[in-house]
Design a protein around this motif. Structure first.
Motif, PDB file in Angstrom:
ATOM      1  N   LEU A   1      -3.442  16.633  31.975  1.00 48.18           N
ATOM      2  CA  LEU A   1      -4.833  17.056  31.914  1.00 48.18           C
ATOM      3  C   LEU A   1      -5.874  16.124  32.673  1.00 48.18           C
ATOM      4  CD1 LEU A   1      -4.769  17.046  28.000  1.00 48.18           C
ATOM      5  CD2 LEU A   1      -4.552  19.178  29.562  1.00 48.18           C
ATOM      6  N   LEU A   2      -5.305  15.022  33.308  1.00 46.26           N
ATOM      7  CA  LEU A   2      -6.421  14.192  34.327  1.00 46.26           C
ATOM      8  C   LEU A   2      -6.546  15.047  35.357  1.00 46.26           C
ATOM      9  CD1 LEU A   2      -4.934  10.796  33.252  1.00 46.26           C
ATOM     10  CD2 LEU A   2      -6.712  12.035  32.025  1.00 46.26           C
ATOM     11  N   HIS A   3      -5.471  15.914  36.000  1.00 47.68           N
ATOM     12  CA  HIS A   3      -5.773  16.523  37.321  1.00 47.68           C
ATOM     13  C   HIS A   3      -6.453  17.796  37.202  1.00 47.68           C
ATOM     14  CE1 HIS A   3      -2.647  13.811  38.763  1.00 47.68           C
ATOM     15  NE2 HIS A   3      -1.769  14.200  37.869  1.00 47.68           N
ATOM     16  N   THR A   4      -7.046  17.960  38.287  1.00 53.07           N
ATOM     17  CA  THR A   4      -7.979  19.265  38.684  1.00 53.07           C
ATOM     18  C   THR A   4      -7.069  20.480  39.213  1.00 53.07           C
ATOM     19  OG1 THR A   4      -8.751  18.330  40.918  1.00 53.07           O
ATOM     20  CG2 THR A   4     -10.017  17.808  38.978  1.00 53.07           C
ATOM     21  N   PRO A   5      -7.592  21.492  39.114  1.00 55.04           N
ATOM     22  CA  PRO A   5      -6.997  22.636  39.906  1.00 55.04           C
ATOM     23  C   PRO A   5      -6.996  22.706  41.271  1.00 55.04           C
ATOM     24  CG  PRO A   5      -8.290  23.500  37.951  1.00 55.04           C
ATOM     25  CD  PRO A   5      -8.640  22.024  38.209  1.00 55.04           C
TER      26      PRO A   5
ATOM     27  N   ASP B   1     -13.021  16.000  41.936  1.00 52.05           N
ATOM     28  CA  ASP B   1     -14.090  15.240  41.078  1.00 52.05           C
ATOM     29  C   ASP B   1     -14.807  14.264  41.990  1.00 52.05           C
ATOM     30  OD1 ASP B   1     -13.296  15.823  38.518  1.00 52.05           O
ATOM     31  OD2 ASP B   1     -11.503  14.389  38.679  1.00 52.05           O
ATOM     32  N   ILE B   2     -16.238  14.305  42.206  1.00 49.23           N
ATOM     33  CA  ILE B   2     -16.928  13.481  42.874  1.00 49.23           C
ATOM     34  C   ILE B   2     -17.697  12.480  42.067  1.00 49.23           C
ATOM     35  CG2 ILE B   2     -18.698  13.330  44.882  1.00 49.23           C
ATOM     36  CD1 ILE B   2     -18.009  16.448  45.007  1.00 49.23           C
TER      37      ILE B   2
ATOM     38  N   GLU C   1     -19.426   7.700  46.076  1.00 49.77           N
ATOM     39  CA  GLU C   1     -19.522   9.200  46.858  1.00 49.77           C
ATOM     40  C   GLU C   1     -20.466  10.095  46.401  1.00 49.77           C
ATOM     41  OE1 GLU C   1     -16.306  12.510  48.092  1.00 49.77           O
ATOM     42  OE2 GLU C   1     -15.937  11.221  46.828  1.00 49.77           O
ATOM     43  N   PHE C   2     -20.559  10.223  44.826  1.00 50.81           N
ATOM     44  CA  PHE C   2     -21.666  11.026  44.347  1.00 50.81           C
ATOM     45  C   PHE C   2     -23.158  10.593  44.756  1.00 50.81           C
ATOM     46  CE2 PHE C   2     -23.787  13.329  40.688  1.00 50.81           C
ATOM     47  CZ  PHE C   2     -23.680  14.504  41.240  1.00 50.81           C
ATOM     48  N   ALA C   3     -23.394   9.499  44.729  1.00 52.52           N
ATOM     49  CA  ALA C   3     -24.577   9.020  44.985  1.00 52.52           C
ATOM     50  C   ALA C   3     -25.218   9.155  46.431  1.00 52.52           C
ATOM     51  CB  ALA C   3     -24.608   7.256  45.049  1.00 52.52           C
ATOM     52  N   LYS C   4     -23.987   9.160  47.448  1.00 52.54           N
ATOM     53  CA  LYS C   4     -24.432   9.628  48.709  1.00 52.54           C
ATOM     54  C   LYS C   4     -24.709  11.364  48.819  1.00 52.54           C
ATOM     55  CE  LYS C   4     -21.410   5.820  50.870  1.00 52.54           C
ATOM     56  NZ  LYS C   4     -20.167   5.649  51.354  1.00 52.54           N
TER      57      LYS C   4
END
Length: 420
Positions: free
Chosen positions: A4-8, A13-14, A18-21
């Motif tokens: 459940l912790l993984h994405t397709p 995830d960002i 990294e998301f701030a940039k």
């Protein structure tokens, strides 16, 4: 549970720095779009399948994420922003006779094979100039692309210009059947020069037309390539395409941005709705284009409003990848200060935090009841924070810890409030 912790595949995830940039780069692009007079618009994340069907020249059906609503209508996650903007413009600006400038920032979804790590969910930022068929509009879009990239901090890039009418005009002159045209487009799009030469040699066309197609890959580079293209143009359509590019280049000289521009008369684009100038943007550090766009004078007519239009999109994710590999520093505005307080000084902590926030300081407030000061210092370093303010137990002084410099000093409360 771990699954459940993984994405397709194809999404990710960002977070944190990294998301701030990413937010910072998005804001810089949007600010430049707004400076040019483009107004923000937001379209839905999913729409009816017909908005993007192949006949409109957008994404192939197999590359869309499709599902159904309660009434059985086929819906798709938005694969392309331009048809969405065209639909909106036809709906909300149908009576407007003055050109309309719209800009957007949103995610698109392409159900590709994710080869070479290509994402299926991407963030695009762009602008559309609706209702202006002039060469000045084409040049404005190119200038805006360049200035948006400069605003983000990118300096080494190139914008290649082509024209959909040039290649289509050559195929009309040679009377090439539609099924063979698509094959040729793919060969040129992949820069498969050996394949181009082989396929053209097999076609039932004149020797003169065969020579033009074989020389087409050489028609790229500086504005001198337009001279070669003009010498080989045999119809008014192909000649007009070259003239249009020459006019765009002359206007870009007025902007002082011509050094960023080159030409590729063999340029192909995935979307078939482009009718005139087409553009792609490149930089090093990424294997794909970071900008694409062009003129689409017939797309809006499919939504009931015939208006010439031109636009572009910047791949924010591709741009960020390139900037990271080029080691371009992106200064971000993050939660850069941590204030900690002993349990007995909760009221003072809230009062100081609110005052500092009113002064514009980005600040997170934490209690020393569950974690020690040293734990918060380690946490601040991991989160990339600039400093920590520690209220002392007596409530009369504050320790100021500069995480970047590694320095610490204690100030009495009066001096701290005075100096801010």
């Amino acid at each position: 549970m771990e699954q459940l912790l993984h994405t397709p595949e194809g999404v990710r995830d960002i977070y944190n720095g990294e998301f701030a940039k990413k937010l910072t780069v998005e804001k810089r692009i949007r600010d430049m779009l707004n400076l040019y007079g483009y107004q923000d618009i937001q379209t839905p994340g999913f729409e009816f399948f017909d908005i993007f069907r192949k006949e409109r020249g957008s994404v192939a059906s197999k590359d869309m994420f499709k599902f159904f609503d309660r009434e059985g209508n086929t819906l798709v996650l938005r694969p392309d922003m331009t048809p969405s903007i065209a639909r909106c413009a036809a709906k909300y600006y149908s009576e407007e006779t003055v050109p309309v400038r719209l800009c957007y920032l949103g995610n698109t979804y392409i159900n590709n094979s994710s080869y070479q790590g290509r994402l299926k969910e991407c963030t695009d930022a762009g602008g559309e100039l609706i209702g202006d068929g002039s060469v000045q509009a084409d040049a404005e879009i190119v200038a805006l692309v360049i200035e948006c990239l400069q605003k983000t901090g990118l300096q080494e890039f190139q914008i290649e210009l082509g024209h959909a009418g040039f290649f289509n005009g050559l195929m009309d002159e040679a009377a090439i059947p539609e099924e063979e045209r698509e094959e040729l487009r793919k060969l040129f799009d992949n820069k498969n020069y050996f394949g181009i030469e082989t396929r053209v040699s097999q076609m039932d066309i004149s020797e003169e037309n065969r020579e033009i197609f074989q020389k087409l890959p050489q028609m790229f580079g500086s504005c001198e390539s337009l001279t070669l293209a003009k010498s080989m143009a045999r119809s008014e359509r192909t000649l007009e395409a070259v003239r249009r590019l020459e006019q765009i280049y002359e206007i870009l000289k007025l902007y002082g941005l011509e050094k960023y521009v080159s030409f590729d008369l063999g340029m192909m684009v995935n979307y078939r709705y482009y009718t005139g100038m087409i553009l792609k943007g490149y930089t090093y550090g990424t294997g794909d284009t970071i900008v694409s766009g062009g003129r689409y004078d017939t797309l809006m007519a499919q939504f009931g409003k015939d208006r010439p239009s031109v636009g572009f999109k910047i791949s924010v994710d591709g741009l960020l990848t390139a900037m990271e590999r080029q080691k371009i520093v992106i200064e971000t505005e993050t939660v850069n200060t941590l204030m900690v307080y002993p349990a007995s000084q909760l009221a003072l902590g809230i009062m100081l935090a609110e005052q500092l926030r009113r002064d514009g300081l980005r600040l997170a407030l934490h209690s020393l009841e569950e974690h020690s000061l040293e734990e918060y210092i380690d946490y601040g370093k991991r989160m990339g924070m600039g400093g920590i303010l520690c209220i002392q137990k007596d409530g009369r002084s504050v320790e100021v810890i500069d995480l970047a410099a590694g320095s610490r000093r204690t100030m009495d409360l009066t001096t701290f409030l005075k100096e801010g």
